[in-house]
Write an enzyme that holds these catalytic residues in place. Sequence first.
Site, PDB file in Angstrom:
ATOM      1  N   LYS A 158     -67.278  12.112  44.927  1.00  0.00           N
ATOM      2  CA  LYS A 158     -66.101  11.268  44.686  1.00  0.00           C
ATOM      3  C   LYS A 158     -64.946  11.832  45.787  1.00  0.00           C
ATOM      4  O   LYS A 158     -64.147  10.934  46.417  1.00  0.00           O
ATOM      5  CB  LYS A 158     -65.577  11.470  43.549  1.00  0.00           C
ATOM      6  CG  LYS A 158     -64.171  10.796  43.167  1.00  0.00           C
ATOM      7  CD  LYS A 158     -63.622  10.810  41.801  1.00  0.00           C
ATOM      8  CE  LYS A 158     -62.493  10.042  41.645  1.00  0.00           C
ATOM      9  NZ  LYS A 158     -61.779  10.105  40.233  1.00  0.00           N
TER      10      LYS A 158
ATOM     11  N   LEU B  74     -54.885   3.608  35.634  1.00  0.00           N
ATOM     12  CA  LEU B  74     -56.322   3.826  34.961  1.00  0.00           C
ATOM     13  C   LEU B  74     -56.213   4.386  33.706  1.00  0.00           C
ATOM     14  O   LEU B  74     -57.020   3.762  32.939  1.00  0.00           O
ATOM     15  CB  LEU B  74     -56.927   5.090  36.013  1.00  0.00           C
ATOM     16  CG  LEU B  74     -58.334   5.406  35.418  1.00  0.00           C
ATOM     17  CD1 LEU B  74     -59.473   4.320  35.440  1.00  0.00           C
ATOM     18  CD2 LEU B  74     -58.794   6.588  36.234  1.00  0.00           C
TER      19      LEU B  74
ATOM     20  N   LYS C 187     -51.444  12.338  37.768  1.00  0.00           N
ATOM     21  CA  LYS C 187     -51.473  12.791  38.945  1.00  0.00           C
ATOM     22  C   LYS C 187     -51.802  14.248  39.134  1.00  0.00           C
ATOM     23  O   LYS C 187     -51.283  14.981  38.451  1.00  0.00           O
ATOM     24  CB  LYS C 187     -50.307  12.591  40.106  1.00  0.00           C
ATOM     25  CG  LYS C 187     -49.928  10.958  40.181  1.00  0.00           C
ATOM     26  CD  LYS C 187     -51.126  10.261  41.022  1.00  0.00           C
ATOM     27  CE  LYS C 187     -50.657   8.681  41.206  1.00  0.00           C
ATOM     28  NZ  LYS C 187     -51.573   8.144  42.062  1.00  0.00           N
TER      29      LYS C 187
END
Length: 302
Positions: free
Chosen positions: A181, A11, A76
């Site tokens: 989300k 991403l 992460k």
Amino acid sequence: MDIVVFGAGSLGSLVGGLLAREHAVTLVARAAHADAVRESGLRLEGVGAEYPDRVFPAATTNGTGLEADLAIVAVKSFDTAAAAEALATGSFEAVLSLQNGMGNEATLAARLEAPVLAGTATYGAVLREPGVVDCTGVGEVVLGARDGGPSNTADRIGEAFAAAGLETTVADDMPRRLWEKLAVNAAINPVTALTATENGAVLAEPATDLARSAARETARVARACDVTLSDRDALAAMEGVAEATAANTSSMRQDVLADRRTEIDAINGYVVDRAADHGLEVPTNQTLAALLRTWERGRDVR
């Protein structure tokens, strides 16, 4: 705008590559990827004819001592604290988290002087090889003040993103959007990771009942945390993402396929922890978290 993307994996590389059409971008990436970008640029696949197929951002493996208008954090969740420590050695006017899971913004804000914004991104991305990122689904970036409300800084960054062609929304209800989300990720990621299926698998029996239960539990915990998120909205969001990305491989499944540690602690594990704070039971999230953590220990990545 000068922009640093800290954590240029799938991403981060896609967002950074799209931004590089209009802005000065530096990718902080692993050595092989950074070397490839420095030597030949970043190849963008699947982004459409309006974008060049190759852009030329700067790239480095050293995230310390950097200066920019904006730092985008795309590491992460378990690397957020280390990213914050590195970024604290530099100077930024603002920091934007585009990460999975919950709690990242608070970790960044505790260590950085710059204002920290919250963000979500529904673009699909896969880093095919060093120097090559594939957009597997055009989505949207939503960003805003992490505690909600208006933000001039968010407005300015939203304008910069839109100028580069990214679908961008500046929102004043980021706490609700982050929990929504989370409900999506809690439902899709562990189920697809454990069953080696694509995202669309959660729309059909027998997985759909499991996924829907995880999403409903997450919405219930959100409400206990004073965030308005109905079960109906959580389920609609989960189903919408699953339909739009039915053929995609979730980030957690990508981690499992690569024998990497997952973000289970910041997704289902976060739901379990916040539920315990409020005396709630979330058996589906608890089971999914336990299974992924067991897998991680079995692979010696935890």
